[in-house]
Enzyme design. Structure first.
Site, PDB file in Angstrom:
ATOM      1  N   TYR A 139      23.823  49.144  78.715  1.00 34.94           N
ATOM      2  CA  TYR A 139      24.012  49.729  77.348  1.00 34.94           C
ATOM      3  C   TYR A 139      25.281  50.340  77.219  1.00 34.94           C
ATOM      4  CZ  TYR A 139      18.972  48.709  76.710  1.00 34.94           C
ATOM      5  OH  TYR A 139      17.754  48.410  76.561  1.00 34.94           O
ATOM      6  N   LYS A 153      15.038  45.704  90.549  1.00 39.18           N
ATOM      7  CA  LYS A 153      15.045  44.187  90.362  1.00 39.18           C
ATOM      8  C   LYS A 153      16.029  44.096  91.677  1.00 39.18           C
ATOM      9  CE  LYS A 153      14.095  40.107  89.223  1.00 39.18           C
ATOM     10  NZ  LYS A 153      12.976  39.632  89.455  1.00 39.18           N
ATOM     11  N   ASP A 189       9.700  42.854  86.862  1.00 34.30           N
ATOM     12  CA  ASP A 189       8.592  41.841  86.292  1.00 34.30           C
ATOM     13  C   ASP A 189       7.435  42.281  86.854  1.00 34.30           C
ATOM     14  OD1 ASP A 189      10.050  41.505  88.669  1.00 34.30           O
ATOM     15  OD2 ASP A 189      10.223  39.091  88.718  1.00 34.30           O
ATOM     16  N   ASP A 215      13.754  50.954  78.617  1.00 37.60           N
ATOM     17  CA  ASP A 215      13.727  50.846  77.179  1.00 37.60           C
ATOM     18  C   ASP A 215      12.432  49.834  76.912  1.00 37.60           C
ATOM     19  OD1 ASP A 215      14.038  50.503  74.470  1.00 37.60           O
ATOM     20  OD2 ASP A 215      15.974  49.634  74.644  1.00 37.60           O
ATOM     21  N   ASP A 241       7.966  50.423  75.624  1.00 38.13           N
ATOM     22  CA  ASP A 241       7.627  49.821  74.592  1.00 38.13           C
ATOM     23  C   ASP A 241       6.322  48.823  75.108  1.00 38.13           C
ATOM     24  OD1 ASP A 241       9.674  50.296  72.668  1.00 38.13           O
ATOM     25  OD2 ASP A 241       9.529  48.370  71.918  1.00 38.13           O
TER      26      ASP A 241
END
Ligand code: NAD
Length: 357
Positions: A141, A191, A223, A247, A251
């Site tokens: 970001y 990852k 994942d 982020d 959610d």
């Protein structure tokens, strides 16, 4: 006297923030504190007035306050502005950077009254209590972004993802300390099988783990974590991860609590901390009094705990929310058979009533 900068922002931000302010005012009355609320525009609302989503006066107010309460920013009206003027890139990210808010805490707790509100099975989610520690001022970001034209007449877009040892160690230390105060179980999510920054992430967290022999450290690919959160969320105590993974995962984790409208957050790191719900401005329900204000109210409780060291007051807000849920009051996002439907303002009123009992 505690000075609180109040930035309602856009969409449902202007509906949910007044409810959290109302709750803080009730706490002030009950405990004899003085909170001074000073409001300023941010996001699309600020762009409309000043031509910039983060006016210098708004930033100055935040820097001069003891804590910041933010609603949410953004909306379709602002989606086609030049990138640097869009609410999230022009206001939210710089605000985090300027206030040096590198650690974002997102407690994901299922209130017992909401067992049936989640789309997931009761036996999977009952007792869920996870703290996600998300790195907030690095990664994709904040990396350099650019576009270039390609010979075939198309374009190529690039976002740079980078993390330094310092940034990783800083957030990992925060997470180890948080785990130490909880069930002493830390899962670092990356990852590392594919991404170089993740490999540095894993090496750095592993090395730091030697300083925390009392904390059980594990590593998980993002994942897999996304799947495990739904399969068996109770395996998690504290999760630490980089900006974008955090982020997305939070959610997803919000669904363990019944609604994204239940997930508060605290952004910490600098002199002034910022408190905001984990969700966005929800343009689809804005202006309809349907928004759940509890994530913002619970964020205000986090403010009392982390910025003002008012633990008893924070616990009272959390207990009030628990009781209102147990009594069956629900905004539409949580509504289920046998419960009483309330709007945004009525939900705030119910929490205040419970505090003042
Ligand atoms: P969103 O979180 O705003 O909404 C996702 C879904 O959850 C919607 O269906 C919405 O109605 C629902 N929802 C969210 N908060 C709720 C609440 N309190 N009560 C009931 N339902 C709620 O995400 P989005 O739709 O992807 O984004 C909308 C806008 O918000 C975009 O402009 C986005 O850039 C912005 N955004 C801002 C922030 C922030 O300010 N921190 C975070 C995420 C998204």
């Amino acid at each position: 006297m505690y000075k609180i900068a109040v930035l309602p922002g856009d969409g449902i931000g202007v509906e949910i923030v007044p409810e959290a302010v109302k709750v803080l005012k009730a706490i002030a009355v009950k405990f004899g504190h003085q909170f001074e609320f000073r409001e300023a525009p941010v996001g699309g609302a600020a762009y409309d007035i000043t031509g910039h989503p983060l006016p210098p006066e708004t930033l100055k107010l935040c820097q001069e306050s003891d804590a910041v309460l933010l609603g949410a920013i953004g909306g379709p009206k602002y989606d086609n502005l030049p990138v640097h003027l869009r609410p999230e890139i022009g206001a939210l990210l710089p605000l985090r950077k300027e206030l040096a808010l590198y650690a974002n805490l997102r407690p994901c707790i299922l209130f017992p009254g909401l067992l049936k509100a989640s789309t997931l099975k009761e036996e999977v989610i009952s007792g869920v209590d996870i703290m996600v520690v998300r790195e907030l001022t690095g990664g994709l970001y904040f990396g350099e972004k650019y576009r270039e034209n390609t010979p075939d007449g198309g374009q190529k877009a690039t976002d740079i993802l980078s993390y330094s040892t310092y940034e990783i160690e800083r957030i990992a230390r925060f997470a180890f300390e948080a785990a130490r105060k909880r069930r002493k179980n830390l899962c670092s999510v990356d990852k590392a099988n594919v991404i170089e920054t993740s490999r540095l992430w894993r090496e750095t967290v592993t090395k730091l783990g030697q300083e925390y022999p009392d904390v059980l450290l594990s590593h998980m690919y993002v994942d897999n974590c996304s799947m495990q959160l739904i399969r068996n969320p109770k395996q998690f105590d504290v999760i630490v991860t980089e900006n974008m993974f955090g982020d997305i995962l939070t959610d997803e984790a919000s669904m363990l609590t019944g609604s994204i409208g239940m997930l508060p957050s605290a952004s910490i790191g600098g002199k002034v901390s910022l408190y905001e719900p984990s969700h966005g401005s929800a343009p689809d329900i804005a202006g309809q009094k349907k928004a759940n204000p509890l994530a913002t109210i619970l964020s205000a409780a986090m403010m009392l705990r982390y910025s003002f060291n008012l633990e008893e007051e924070a616990l009272l807000i959390e207990e009030a929310v628990r009781q209102v849920m147990a009594d069956g009051y629900r905004t539409p996002d949580l509504m289920e058979a046998g419960c009483t439907l309330v709007n945004t303002v009525e939900m705030g009123d119910k929490v205040v009533e419970m505090i003042m009992r």
